[in-house]
Design an enzyme around this catalytic site. Structure first.
Site, PDB file in Angstrom:
ATOM      1  CE1 TYR A   1       1.358   8.099  -5.811  1.00 63.19           C
ATOM      2  CE2 TYR A   1      -0.537   9.080  -7.564  1.00 63.19           C
ATOM      3  CZ  TYR A   1      -0.092   7.951  -6.226  1.00 63.19           C
ATOM      4  OH  TYR A   1      -0.842   7.420  -5.598  1.00 63.19           O
ATOM      5  CB  ALA A   2       0.850   9.811 -13.720  1.00 63.61           C
TER       6      ALA A   2
ATOM      7  CG  ASN B   1      -1.189   1.712   1.403  1.00 69.03           C
ATOM      8  OD1 ASN B   1      -2.785   1.952   1.425  1.00 69.03           O
ATOM      9  ND2 ASN B   1      -0.833   2.020   2.614  1.00 69.03           N
TER      10      ASN B   1
END
Length: 250
Positions: A157-158, A89
């Site tokens: 981040y993408a 996560n």
């Protein structure tokens, strides 16, 4: 109690999505190992799990440190005997440092990629041998809808979260013959502590694009993760499940 007798490891479990996943697994019978960088939130989550009557062990560490990750997972295996479920996560945008790419810096890219992609590689590397040997196991990686949407101002981040999807698909092919499933959940905007650190205009602009008119609650993600970690999803692998109220489709 579909996870009765199983051991689940959840990273980034001190808050938000990770916390919701840890509690979901515990409520459904798993013994839980929770990892995060902050001791205080981990202790709070551990106390909640104890109240549910489940066994819990907490480790505070920096998951970008491969040597430390390797040492910690060795302790987990020695204590628990095995790891049946891994939920990767950990990840985040640059938060208050987000910017268009032409204004960004290599230091920020390194931070985002290390936290949002390499932690998944670091932790997964510790469980695959045991899962292959036992011919069982579930790995669920948290990616992001941004990997598909390509949102402006978070190119790093993408890219990192697109890497998680590619990793998920390749690993699913490698581990399929050993009856181990590997899937990804792609949350849309989710109400967590981290949301408070993202520019308000970024949040408002993305909310306008959600047909269902709200962002995720962490439990929305935990429910999807729980399904993919269960035997109900035993023949699903290599998939990327969007949980985003319809903002984009896969």
């Amino acid at each position: 109690m579909e996870f009765e007798g199983l051991v689940a490891v959840i990273t980034g479990a001190g808050n938000g999505i990770g916390r919701a996943c840890a509690l979901h697994m515990a409520r459904n019978g798993a013994d839980v190992v929770i990892l995060d960088i902050e001791t205080g939130p981990l202790d709070q989550v551990a106390a909640e799990i104890v109240k549910l009557g489940r066994r819990v062990t907490a480790y505070a560490l920096d998951l970008t440190d491969y040597a430390l990750v390797k040492k910690t997972f060795a302790r987990i295996r020695a204590d628990a005997g095995r790891i049946d479920i891994l939920i990767n996560n950990v990840g985040q945008t640059a938060r208050e440092r987000i910017s268009e790419f032409h204004e960004s810096s290599p230091e920020v890219w390194d931070f985002v990629i290390n936290v949002s992609l390499k932690t998944t590689l670091n932790c997964t590397r510790q469980v695959v041998a045991g899962m292959r040997e036992r011919r069982s196991g579930k790995i669920v990686n948290i990616s992001s809808e941004s990997a598909l949407a390509g949102d402006a101002t978070i190119a790093d981040y993408a890219a990192a979260k697109a890497g998680v999807i590619g990793f998920t698909r390749s690993l699913a092919r490698e581990l399929g013959p050993f009856q181990v499933t590997v899937n990804a959940v792609l949350p849309g905007g989710t109400i967590t502590r981290a949301t408070e650190r993202v520019p308000k205009e970024f949040i408002e602009e993305n909310l306008k694009k959600v047909p269902m008119g709200r962002f995720n609650e962490p439990d929305d993600i935990a429910n999807a993760v729980g399904f993919l970690a269960s035997d109900r999803a035993r023949f699903i692998t290599g998939q990327s499940l969007l949980v985003n109220g319809g903002r984009i489709f896969n």
